[in-house]
Scaffold this active site. Structure first.
Site, PDB file in Angstrom:
ATOM      1  N   ASP A  29      11.873  54.624  34.965  1.00 20.26           N
ATOM      2  CA  ASP A  29      11.158  55.988  34.749  1.00 20.26           C
ATOM      3  C   ASP A  29      10.611  55.956  33.355  1.00 20.26           C
ATOM      4  OD1 ASP A  29      13.461  55.368  33.411  1.00 20.26           O
ATOM      5  OD2 ASP A  29      14.878  56.678  34.598  1.00 20.26           O
ATOM      6  N   ASP A  83      26.158  62.632  34.407  1.00 25.46           N
ATOM      7  CA  ASP A  83      25.835  63.458  35.651  1.00 25.46           C
ATOM      8  C   ASP A  83      25.711  62.768  37.047  1.00 25.46           C
ATOM      9  OD1 ASP A  83      23.225  62.811  35.617  1.00 25.46           O
ATOM     10  OD2 ASP A  83      22.408  64.971  35.281  1.00 25.46           O
ATOM     11  N   HIS A 104      23.526  60.385  37.749  1.00 23.79           N
ATOM     12  CA  HIS A 104      21.860  59.910  38.039  1.00 23.79           C
ATOM     13  C   HIS A 104      21.608  58.642  38.021  1.00 23.79           C
ATOM     14  CE1 HIS A 104      20.606  60.915  33.780  1.00 23.79           C
ATOM     15  NE2 HIS A 104      20.629  59.485  33.826  1.00 23.79           N
ATOM     16  N   GLU A 144      18.417  63.325  39.092  1.00 24.39           N
ATOM     17  CA  GLU A 144      19.300  64.412  38.894  1.00 24.39           C
ATOM     18  C   GLU A 144      20.017  64.959  40.060  1.00 24.39           C
ATOM     19  OE1 GLU A 144      20.086  63.979  36.006  1.00 24.39           O
ATOM     20  OE2 GLU A 144      18.749  64.641  34.562  1.00 24.39           O
TER      21      GLU A 144
HETATM   22  C1  F6R Z   1      17.073  54.881  32.204  1.00 21.30           C
HETATM   23  C2  F6R Z   1      17.469  55.517  33.305  1.00 21.30           C
HETATM   24  C3  F6R Z   1      18.768  56.248  33.192  1.00 21.30           C
HETATM   25  C4  F6R Z   1      19.951  55.532  32.279  1.00 21.30           C
HETATM   26  C5  F6R Z   1      21.205  56.373  32.336  1.00 21.30           C
HETATM   27  C6  F6R Z   1      22.001  55.880  31.332  1.00 21.30           C
HETATM   28  O1  F6R Z   1      15.822  54.198  32.234  1.00 21.30           O
HETATM   29  O2  F6R Z   1      17.106  55.243  34.241  1.00 21.30           O
HETATM   30  O3  F6R Z   1      19.354  56.558  34.526  1.00 21.30           O
HETATM   31  O4  F6R Z   1      20.251  54.449  32.847  1.00 21.30           O
HETATM   32  O5  F6R Z   1      20.945  57.621  31.824  1.00 21.30           O
HETATM   33  O6  F6R Z   1      21.605  55.683  29.938  1.00 21.30           O
HETATM   34  P1  F6R Z   1      22.678  55.047  28.816  1.00 21.30           P
HETATM   35  O7  F6R Z   1      22.831  53.734  28.917  1.00 21.30           O
HETATM   36  O8  F6R Z   1      21.936  55.642  27.642  1.00 21.30           O
HETATM   37  O9  F6R Z   1      23.944  55.672  29.028  1.00 21.30           O
END
Ligand code: F6R
Length: 262
Positions: A67, A136, A138, A143
């Site tokens: 992303d 959440d 994702h 989302e």
């Molecule tokens: C980032 C992504 C997100 C993160 C997720 C966890 O490229 O795709 O899904 O992997 O938000 O983020 P952290 O590791 O910061 O808790």
């Protein structure tokens, strides 16, 4: 799906990195799907160490990130391109042109999403996709209520995700974007193998929901239960709410596949 519980966040990140390195040594021109976020920093640090100390070779592989924020230029401190350059690409021998990210500054987001899907296909599909998980539920920026068959597209971020990621964007309502381009759940699940890494108590409840709860678009990570080759690597804190911990430990101790990594 397999759930592997490691003692510490460092152990969990090291196991994830060792698995990636093992696959990369076997298939040097593999296509790797990458994630950003705090959880991945230790994985990339470990991979950089393997490159430096053991000459782990990235020169033939291609990478696709999950992303990118909309409206953040690649050179910005807060872009995922910047994150990847800083934590991995600038420290290993991967050619810049082999590293692919969505362009959050594109004029046409639908066209940009299609370009990305086509490029993944042209590279033979993703061999191994690395994932984190949002508070959440994702994966990527899919989302709650994202279709479990969704493809790469533009998505609005939830207030929970904005709160989770704002500290990485200067903790400022003006710098934290509210929209992103993301691979879809369907795109992610097309990968031949998936590793999701989660550490810390803040991830404990959502990990239990995603793995032991029902498959639901309200927790997009639960779609991984349908994937034929998916590993969930957690530390003890993130495993806190799992009901079947003993079973997961037993599998890890008895599966011959894990012999080289125990
Ligand atoms: C980032 C992504 C997100 C993160 C997720 C966890 O490229 O795709 O899904 O992997 O938000 O983020 P952290 O590791 O910061 O808790």
């Amino acid at each position: 799906m397999e759930i592997i519980i490691q003692k510490t966040p460092e152990d969990a990140a090291a196991l994830t990195a060792k698995l990636i390195a093992y696959r990369l040594k076997k298939v040097p021109d593999m296509t790797l799907g990458l994630a950003t976020g705090r959880t991945m920093e230790d994985v990339y640090a470990y991979l950089c160490r393997l490159h430096k100390e053991e000459k782990l070779d990235f020169s033939h592989c291609h990478t696709f990130n999950l992303d990118e924020y909309i409206g953040i230029p690649p050179g910005s401190l807060y872009s995922y391109r910047y994150y990847m350059n800083r934590h991995l690409f600038s420290k290993v021998n991967i050619p810049h042109e082999n590293t692919h990210l969505l362009n959050g500054m594109a004029d046409d987001f639908a066209g940009e999403s299609q370009r990305y899907e086509k490029l993944i296909k042209a590279c033979g599909g993703i061999d191994l996709q690395l994932l984190g998980i949002g508070n959440d539920g994702h994966i990527g920026f899919n989302e709650p209520l994202s279709s479990l068959r969704s493809r790469t597209r533009e998505k609005a971020l939830t207030p929970a995700t904005i709160a989770q990621n704002a500290p990485l964007c200067g903790n400022n309502g003006d710098t934290m974007p509210h929209r992103a381009l993301t691979m879809g759940v369907g795109t992610i699940c097309d990968a031949r193998e998936i590793i999701l890494l989660a550490t810390g108590t803040t991830k404990a409840e959502i990990i239990a929901k995603a793995t032991e709860g029902p498959v639901t678009a309200m927790v997009t990570a639960s779609a991984l239960q349908l994937h034929p080759n998916c590993k969930i690597i957690v530390d003890e804190d993130a495993a806190q709410c799992l009901k079947e911990k003993e079973y997961y430990h037993w599998i890890f101790a008895n599966e011959p596949e894990w012999e080289a990594f125990r």
